[in-house]
Scaffold this motif. Structure first.
Motif, PDB file in Angstrom:
ATOM      1  N   LEU A  10      81.681  93.332 -17.360  1.00 27.75           N
ATOM      2  CA  LEU A  10      82.377  92.306 -18.130  1.00 27.75           C
ATOM      3  C   LEU A  10      83.887  92.394 -17.892  1.00 27.75           C
ATOM      4  CD1 LEU A  10      81.862  89.992 -20.113  1.00 27.75           C
ATOM      5  CD2 LEU A  10      82.081  91.636 -21.992  1.00 27.75           C
ATOM      6  N   LEU A  11      84.399  93.607 -17.750  1.00 32.42           N
ATOM      7  CA  LEU A  11      85.805  93.782 -17.413  1.00 32.42           C
ATOM      8  C   LEU A  11      86.094  93.200 -16.026  1.00 32.42           C
ATOM      9  CD1 LEU A  11      88.620  94.906 -18.004  1.00 32.42           C
ATOM     10  CD2 LEU A  11      87.834  97.121 -17.105  1.00 32.42           C
ATOM     11  N   TRP A  17      86.949  88.459 -24.643  1.00 35.74           N
ATOM     12  CA  TRP A  17      86.034  89.390 -23.994  1.00 35.74           C
ATOM     13  C   TRP A  17      86.526  90.824 -23.900  1.00 35.74           C
ATOM     14  CZ3 TRP A  17      81.587  87.479 -24.422  1.00 35.74           C
ATOM     15  CH2 TRP A  17      81.389  86.094 -24.315  1.00 35.74           C
ATOM     16  N   LEU A  18      87.830  91.074 -23.904  1.00 35.95           N
ATOM     17  CA  LEU A  18      88.289  92.460 -23.830  1.00 35.95           C
ATOM     18  C   LEU A  18      87.850  93.303 -25.037  1.00 35.95           C
ATOM     19  CD1 LEU A  18      91.843  92.389 -22.200  1.00 35.95           C
ATOM     20  CD2 LEU A  18      89.670  93.143 -21.213  1.00 35.95           C
ATOM     21  N   PRO A  19      87.895  92.772 -26.271  1.00 38.52           N
ATOM     22  CA  PRO A  19      87.368  93.577 -27.392  1.00 38.52           C
ATOM     23  C   PRO A  19      85.897  93.952 -27.210  1.00 38.52           C
ATOM     24  CG  PRO A  19      88.714  91.777 -28.227  1.00 38.52           C
ATOM     25  CD  PRO A  19      88.536  91.524 -26.754  1.00 38.52           C
ATOM     26  N   TRP A  78      93.363  79.709 -20.343  1.00 40.11           N
ATOM     27  CA  TRP A  78      93.103  80.951 -19.616  1.00 40.11           C
ATOM     28  C   TRP A  78      93.141  82.170 -20.523  1.00 40.11           C
ATOM     29  CZ3 TRP A  78      96.154  85.214 -19.417  1.00 40.11           C
ATOM     30  CH2 TRP A  78      97.489  85.072 -19.822  1.00 40.11           C
ATOM     31  N   TRP A  79      94.035  82.160 -21.527  1.00 41.12           N
ATOM     32  CA  TRP A  79      94.182  83.359 -22.359  1.00 41.12           C
ATOM     33  C   TRP A  79      93.001  83.583 -23.297  1.00 41.12           C
ATOM     34  CZ3 TRP A  79      94.103  81.511 -27.233  1.00 41.12           C
ATOM     35  CH2 TRP A  79      94.661  80.248 -27.478  1.00 41.12           C
ATOM     36  N   ALA A  80      92.108  82.599 -23.387  1.00 37.15           N
ATOM     37  CA  ALA A  80      90.894  82.811 -24.189  1.00 37.15           C
ATOM     38  C   ALA A  80      90.012  83.893 -23.571  1.00 37.15           C
ATOM     39  CB  ALA A  80      90.114  81.508 -24.313  1.00 37.15           C
ATOM     40  N   ILE A  83      82.034  99.965 -24.013  1.00 32.74           N
ATOM     41  CA  ILE A  83      82.384 101.264 -23.452  1.00 32.74           C
ATOM     42  C   ILE A  83      82.345 102.350 -24.523  1.00 32.74           C
ATOM     43  CG2 ILE A  83      84.251 102.595 -22.379  1.00 32.74           C
ATOM     44  CD1 ILE A  83      85.085  99.979 -20.955  1.00 32.74           C
ATOM     45  N   SER A  84      82.789 102.000 -25.735  1.00 30.25           N
ATOM     46  CA  SER A  84      82.786 102.984 -26.826  1.00 30.25           C
ATOM     47  C   SER A  84      81.376 103.426 -27.193  1.00 30.25           C
ATOM     48  CB  SER A  84      83.489 102.409 -28.060  1.00 30.25           C
ATOM     49  OG  SER A  84      82.695 101.409 -28.699  1.00 30.25           O
ATOM     50  N   MET A  85      80.385 102.542 -26.971  1.00 30.60           N
ATOM     51  CA  MET A  85      78.999 102.922 -27.250  1.00 30.60           C
ATOM     52  C   MET A  85      78.578 104.100 -26.377  1.00 30.60           C
ATOM     53  SD  MET A  85      77.212  99.160 -27.631  1.00 30.60           S
ATOM     54  CE  MET A  85      75.559  99.840 -27.798  1.00 30.60           C
TER      55      MET A  85
END
Length: 235
Positions: free
Chosen positions: A171-172, A62-64, A55-57, A70-72
């Protein structure tokens, strides 16, 4: 050709067996086997490995990418409030995708060999083995493939400069969905809200499997009339 009276051997790889169930597949797949250890899917170790994901994958991978997307849009000069609105729009859109895919794709009725086989790979295995802790979240390879059509979908509803933040929000939403889904099966909530959500989702698995398609919330079940009846009304 569908074999009449076919019996699935749980000690052998399942994926290429279930298609032979024909019309019996629908009944068989909705009779859950409650075990944290899932069955073997494929004879090949390579393909078998691709079906198992911790699950932690999901947040790790995907969070990075969410933050990068979002930074784009941030670099385009939007304010914090505008970025938050784009992200919220993406999350909201994902909740509708979550509901519609679960209701209309994951619960499609099949009876042909390849229809049963495909459905089992998509979602049937989850109803047959709902506590399989290595097949509760989507494999990263599948999510990576799905990112392309979902990016194009975001472009349809957003401008070029807002698309990255909207996609990042979607994606979030997916990350929130998959982590929540795992928790609802294996977590032990102590607060009322997650307790109720866990009860709501497990009701979908073990009591009324053609209602309650929302996982992160019951919003769209309320909108589209697929809320499960209360226990008192089914007596």
């Amino acid at each position: 050709m569908v074999s009449q009276g076919f019996q699935v051997d749980l000690n052998k790889p399942l994926v290429f067996q279930v298609g032979h169930l024909g019309e019996s597949y629908e009944e068989w797949v909705h009779q859950p086997i409650v075990s944290k250890e899932g069955p073997r899917f494929f004879q090949s170790d390579f393909w078998e490995l691709l079906t198992r994901t911790v699950w932690w994958a999901v947040p790790t991978i995907w969070l990075p990418i969410v933050f990068w997307c979002i930074s784009m849009s941030v670099r385009m000069g939007y304010t914090v409030n505008e970025i938050l609105l784009m992200v919220a729009y993406g999350i909201f859109g994902f909740t509708l995708i979550e509901y519609t895919s679960h209701r209309f794709l994951f619960h499609i009725k099949t009876k042909t060999y390849w229809g049963n086989t495909t459905h089992y790979l998509l979602h049937g295995y989850h109803h047959k083995h709902p506590m399989d802790n290595l097949r509760l979240v989507l494999p990263p390879t599948l999510v990576a493939i799905l990112c392309f059509p979902f990016w194009n979908l975001a472009k349809t509803f957003a401008t070029p400069s807002t698309t990255p933040a909207v996609f990042g929000g979607g994606l979030l939403g997916y990350v929130m969905y998959d982590v929540t889904h795992y928790y609802l099966h294996h977590g032990q909530p102590t607060n009322d809200m997650p307790k109720n959500l866990k009860r709501y989702h497990l009701n979908h698995h073990f009591r009324i499997q053609d209602k309650g398609f929302g996982v992160t919330s019951a919003l769209w079940d309320k909108v589209f009339g697929t809320l499960p009846p209360s226990k008192s009304s089914t007596r």
